[in-house]
Each structure stands twice: as structure tokens, then as C-alpha cells.
Design an enzyme around this catalytic site. Structure first.
Site, PDB file in Angstrom:
ATOM      1  CG  ASP A  67      -1.752   1.229   1.381  1.00 43.39           C
ATOM      2  OD1 ASP A  67      -1.680   2.115   0.507  1.00 43.39           O
ATOM      3  OD2 ASP A  67      -2.495   1.316   2.379  1.00 43.39           O
ATOM      4  CB  SER A 145      -2.688  11.699 -16.277  1.00 45.20           C
ATOM      5  OG  SER A 145      -3.799  11.741 -17.154  1.00 45.20           O
ATOM      6  CE1 TYR A 158      -5.785   9.339 -12.593  1.00 44.15           C
ATOM      7  CE2 TYR A 158      -6.084  10.770 -14.497  1.00 44.15           C
ATOM      8  CZ  TYR A 158      -5.480   9.686 -13.908  1.00 44.15           C
ATOM      9  OH  TYR A 158      -4.578   8.934 -14.619  1.00 44.15           O
ATOM     10  CE  LYS A 162      -2.213   9.733 -12.103  1.00 48.40           C
ATOM     11  NZ  LYS A 162      -1.108   8.799 -11.803  1.00 48.40           N
TER      12      LYS A 162
END
Length: 293
Positions: A67, A145, A158, A162
Site C-alpha cells: 500500500d 497524465s 484525478y 496528477k
């Protein structure tokens, strides 16, 4: 672009590589490719059954359930990889999650877990691996990304995470330079992975793509192989930037001009789409450990 695999095989042969988020998708495919090119691979991720299969396909590579939000566990995994491989030349901080989340009315836990995994997880990985990579052959890759550069509705959590990954990779590049090591940032549009299928398999995401066919959200999902080819080249070269598909490289330098165009193109039906998203229950693209255990 045709990849001359023989050119990179010599460069990658013997390279000692640790990949996080390697149970499936980009991480698993990259591990297989680098092993094929002669690299010595170690893998980490959350799903032990899948990881053991990936490791078996890479010549019984060492593997760990990890993790990445747990700093101590990440340190143990990096130390284990260094022991098993006899050192470390490359780390690929690939572990990440995604889920749709309207900024207003969305589930705050999506933002919180996205930051924990995508930002703190990458930080923990780069921090632990950095001392072992501080040599002339060292290379750290942070997987960001296109969403870090051009932001779309539903992807606030997200995109924010990123963008932070991009900043960490760029910062580390400067900090590794005195030792001759290098760092890169990878930017992908949508590649054909489990993560993409789960993330875009919601009612709201489907409605957004249907309503905005010219927005860039509907360029289509690219084959995973494009991303793995780009990663192979980039790791061999220790590139500062890795992109896939190719057109992502053209978007990054003009991101400030692209953003208002993207904002305009997604407006059709957006009020109703956001309402769908606020009422739709979604799960993160990778199941996470129970924080109570």
C-alpha cells in the site's frame, strides 16, 4: 512509429527496476516488457494473486504486496528490492487510482484517497528510492497524465493529484542532477487498461462523452502497447518526458491555450451530467485496503 526493440534491449539489459502498481494494467505490461528486454524487475502492488502471476512471468521476479500510502511499507519494499536486485537503477512510481468526482456535490472521499494514493504514494516511492538512484545510471519516473495539463469535468480529484505528480517529478529532476541521476514524468491520454474501463464505465462519464464528441474526451482509447512502447524508449533514454499517444506531446506546451477550448466544448448538457454524477455511486478503479485493519 516503429520501435526498433534491438536498439533498446542492449540499453535495458541488466537494468534493476522497481515498478509500483504492477498487478495489472500499465505496471504489469511494463514489467513484462522490461523483463523481455533483459532488465531485472521487481514489482509491488495491492493484489497478491495478480502480482504473483506477473512476477512468475518475469522470471520469478521478487514481489511485494504494498500500500503506497504507508510510508514504512514502501521503505521496506524499496529496501527489499535493493537487496534482491543488488541495487536499484530505475523506479517507476506507477500506482494510482481514479474515480469521477464533481467538485460541487461529489464524494469528498474520492478526493482524499486520490491525494493519498496518487500524490503521497508517489512521494513515498520517490523518497524511499531516491538515495539508491543517486548515481550515474539512476532514473526515477513519476507516472502523471494528460489530465495534469488539461482538466475536464468529473476529473477534479484525478487531475489535481496528477498535477501534483508532475510537480514532484519535475522537482526531483533538479534534485537528482548533482549525482548524475535523472527523473522523468509520463503523460498518457486514455490507454486500454482496467483503470480506464472502470473509470469511464459510469453513467455520467458516458453521458459526458456522448454530449461532447469534439471535446477531446472522445478521441478514443489508445492501445496499451502505445504506452508500453513509449515507456520502453523513455526508460532506456532516461527521458525527462514520456508521452502516449504521440499527440499528447503537442498538447503539453500549449496547455494554457487548450484549456479554454476544452472548457467550451464540454458545456453541452453539463448541468444534467453533473447532477447524474452527484447521485451516482462510484468506486475507485483499484480496491483499497480497509483503513481500519
Amino acid at each position: 512509429m516503429i520501435l526498433d526493440s534491438s536498439r533498446w534491449t542492449a540499453t535495458l539489459a541488466g537494468r534493476r527496476v522497481l515498478i509500483t502498481g504492477a498487478a495489472r494494467g500499465i505496471g504489469a505490461a511494463l514489467a513484462a516488457r522490461l523483463h523481455e528486454r533483459g532488465a531485472r524487475v521487481a514489482v509491488a502492488g495491492l493484489e497478491p494473486d495478480l502480482l504473483s502471476d506477473v512476477a512468475a512471468g518475469c522470471g520469478t521476479a521478487p514481489w511485494w504486496t504494498c500500500d503506497v500510502t504507508d510510508r514504512g511499507t514502501v521503505e521496506d519494499v524499496v529496501d527489499g528490492a535493493v537487496r534482491e536486485l543488488g541495487g536499484l537503477d530505475v523506479v517507476v512510481a506507477n500506482a494510482g487510482v481514479a474515480a469521477q468526482m464533481p467538485v460541487i456535490g461529489g464524494d469528498p472521499s474520492v478526493m482524499e484517497q486520490s491525494l493519498r494514493v496518487n500524490v503521497l504514494g508517489v512521494y513515498n516511492t520517490l523518497r524511499a528510492a531516491g538515495p539508491h538512484l543517486s548515481h550515474e545510471r539512476g532514473y526515477a519516473l513519476a507516472v502523471s497524465s494528460l489530465a495534469a495539463a488539461v482538466n475536464a469535468p468529473l476529473l477534479g480529484a484525478y487531475s489535481a493529484s496528477k498535477a501534483a505528480v508532475e510537480a514532484l517529478g519535475n522537482t526531483l529532476r533538479a534534485e537528482l542532477r548533482p549525482w548524475g541521476a535523472k527523473a522523468g514524468v509520463a503523460y498518457f491520454a486514455e490507454l486500454d487498461t482496467d483503470m480506464t474501463r472502470r473509470g469511464f464505465g459510469t453513467e455520467a462519464a458516458s453521458a459526458l462523452m456522448d454530449a461532447s464528441p469534439r471535446s477531446g474526451l472522445a478521441f478514443g482509447v489508445a492501445p496499451l502497447k502505445l504506452g508500453i512502447d513509449a515507456l520502453e524508449r523513455g526508460i532506456a533514454r532516461r527521458s525527462r518526458r514520456i508521452v502516449a499517444p504521440w499527440w499528447v506531446g503537442g498538447v503539453l506546451p500549449v496547455r494554457m491555450a487548450v484549456q479554454p477550448v476544452a472548457d467550451h466544448l464540454v458545456q453541452r448538457g453539463l448541468r444534467d451530467i453533473l447532477e447524474i454524477a452527484r447521485n451516482e455511486r462510484v468506486e475507485l478503479t483499484t480496491p483499497q485496503p480497509d483503513p481500519e485493519r
